[in-house]
Design a protein around this motif. Structure first.
Motif, mmCIF file in Angstrom:
data_model
loop_
_atom_site.group_PDB
_atom_site.id
_atom_site.type_symbol
_atom_site.label_atom_id
_atom_site.label_comp_id
_atom_site.label_asym_id
_atom_site.label_seq_id
_atom_site.Cartn_x
_atom_site.Cartn_y
_atom_site.Cartn_z
ATOM 1 N N HIS A 1 -7.094 -5.590 -18.911
ATOM 2 C CA HIS A 1 -6.014 -3.922 -18.621
ATOM 3 C C HIS A 1 -6.959 -2.616 -17.965
ATOM 4 N N SER A 2 -6.475 -3.083 -16.753
ATOM 5 C CA SER A 2 -7.075 -2.178 -15.640
ATOM 6 C C SER A 2 -7.116 -0.875 -14.502
ATOM 7 N N VAL A 3 -7.259 0.275 -14.344
ATOM 8 C CA VAL A 3 -6.340 0.885 -13.892
ATOM 9 C C VAL A 3 -6.049 0.704 -12.686
ATOM 10 N N PHE A 4 -4.765 1.040 -12.126
ATOM 11 C CA PHE A 4 -4.160 0.802 -10.930
ATOM 12 C C PHE A 4 -4.172 2.125 -10.337
ATOM 13 N N VAL A 5 -3.666 2.902 -10.812
ATOM 14 C CA VAL A 5 -3.249 4.372 -9.781
ATOM 15 C C VAL A 5 -3.242 5.272 -10.813
ATOM 16 N N THR A 6 -4.833 6.700 -10.791
ATOM 17 C CA THR A 6 -5.596 7.077 -11.251
ATOM 18 C C THR A 6 -4.775 8.796 -10.690
ATOM 19 N N SER A 7 -4.252 9.478 -11.355
ATOM 20 C CA SER A 7 -4.432 11.203 -10.645
ATOM 21 C C SER A 7 -5.538 11.245 -10.438
ATOM 22 N N GLN B 1 0.560 -1.192 0.345
ATOM 23 C CA GLN B 1 0.028 -0.086 0.101
ATOM 24 C C GLN B 1 0.845 1.438 0.096
ATOM 25 N N LYS B 2 1.858 1.442 0.873
ATOM 26 C CA LYS B 2 2.913 2.828 0.961
ATOM 27 C C LYS B 2 3.147 3.268 -0.476
ATOM 28 N N THR B 3 3.456 1.419 -1.413
ATOM 29 C CA THR B 3 4.481 1.737 -2.649
ATOM 30 C C THR B 3 2.917 2.820 -3.411
ATOM 31 N N VAL B 4 1.509 1.580 -2.809
ATOM 32 C CA VAL B 4 0.693 2.333 -4.633
ATOM 33 C C VAL B 4 0.646 4.084 -4.133
ATOM 34 N N GLU B 5 0.832 3.956 -2.655
ATOM 35 C CA GLU B 5 0.808 5.650 -2.255
ATOM 36 C C GLU B 5 2.185 6.428 -2.785
#
Length: 317
Positions: A39-45, A7-11
């Motif tokens: 193909h999925s959105v993993f992190v979005t701005s 989770q820290k890396t996702v952040e």
């Protein structure tokens, strides 16, 4: 199986895509995760007018920008899809996203993780100039993937090592239990042997006292005044008595060092006989007896010591 992304890396990746969106001035900066055929959105701005939400999923096909990135195995740059017949009807045009820059993201073994990309509804010169920066951020994310892989590998090795250590410990425990069981059995066996020896010694003692010693008395009467025979009988009787009274181990050890002739002389010395008496009894010359006495003293370490030989032998009983 690939490791989970902490989770820290996702952040951290969230901060990266937000920074990219601000610097490139785009409404959407994404890290996409590929799990074919999806193909999925993993992190979005977290930027204004971003139509892509985390978890939004697409099916990989030739009408998807990211599919082109994976097919090229490198950068895909579409400045204006409305003017590009290959991308004019792509899936992202549903949101009006006609501008696209994307790079592949891979695990250390070359397997596809996904893509990193920026999208806009207009030609974006600032984002175009930021292409190298976007590529560098792709390298940062791939370095994280390499780190997770190494951590996962080491964790697996540590788990394997711990399993091996646990198995060794169990084997040692079982081995120890086996040895304790064997020692217990050995103690029981030794106890049985000791008991058997005691029983044997007792039986031998009874046989000597009951079957041998009575004949010694009758033999002594028959010998009468025969000094040699009487002396020999005395030594035999003395040895039998020594057996029945458990002669000390020290004396037995000492006697084993001597020759048969020296043992005869030593036994008569212990009974108080002089050299002359010993010579007469054993029918030996005086010098021969002295020779044996000197040998006995040498073997017992008494030569030139001034100690009495008979006293030393008696002390060993």
């Amino acid at each position: 199986m690939k490791p989970q992304i902490p989770q820290k890396t996702v952040e951290k990746w969230q901060r990266i895509v937000d920074l990219i969106a601000r610097v490139a001035e785009v409404p959407a900066s994404l890290v996409m995760r590929t799990d074919a055929p999806h193909h999925s959105v993993f992190v979005t701005s977290q930027s204004e007018n971003n139509p892509y939400q985390v978890g939004c999923r697409f099916t990989l096909n030739e009408k998807l920008y990211c599919y082109g990135v994976l097919q090229n195995d490198g950068e895909l740059f579409v400045e204006d899809a409305t003017c590009d017949p290959d991308w004019a009807d792509n899936d992202d045009m549903e949101h009006g996203m006609s501008f696209y820059i994307g790079y592949p993201l891979k695990w250390p073994d070359g397997a596809v993780f996904g893509t990193i990309c920026v999208l806009d509804s207009r030609r974006n010169r600032r984002a175009t100039l930021f292409r190298e920066g976007l590529k560098e951020f792709a390298g940062v994310i791939e370095s994280d993937l390499e780190l997770f892989t190494e951590i996962s590998r080491r964790t697996a090795l540590e788990a394997e090592l711990q399993t091996t250590l646990d198995e060794l410990e169990q084997r040692v425990t079982r081995r120890t239990a086996d040895l304790e069981e064997a020692n217990t059995a050995l103690r029981v066996l030794l106890g049985s042997l000791e008991k058997a020896r005691e029983e044997y010694d007792l039986k031998l003692l009874r046989q000597i006292k009951g079957l041998v010693l009575p004949h010694m008395s009758r033999l002594r009467i028959r010998l009468g005044d025969d000094p040699v025979g009487t002396a020999s009988l005395d030594m035999i009787e003395e040895q039998l008595n020594a057996i029945t009274t458990s002669v000390s181990g020290q004396l037995m050890t000492t006697m084993e060092k001597l020759t048969p002739a020296e043992r005869e002389v030593a036994q008569m010395i212990m009974r108080g006989h002089s050299t002359k008496d010993i010579a007469r009894t054993l029918s030996r010359g005086h010098s021969t007896v002295e020779f044996h006495r000197n040998n006995i003293r040498a073997k017992l370490g008494l030569r030139n010591s001034g100690r009495n030989l008979r006293s030393l032998l008696l002390s060993m009983r």
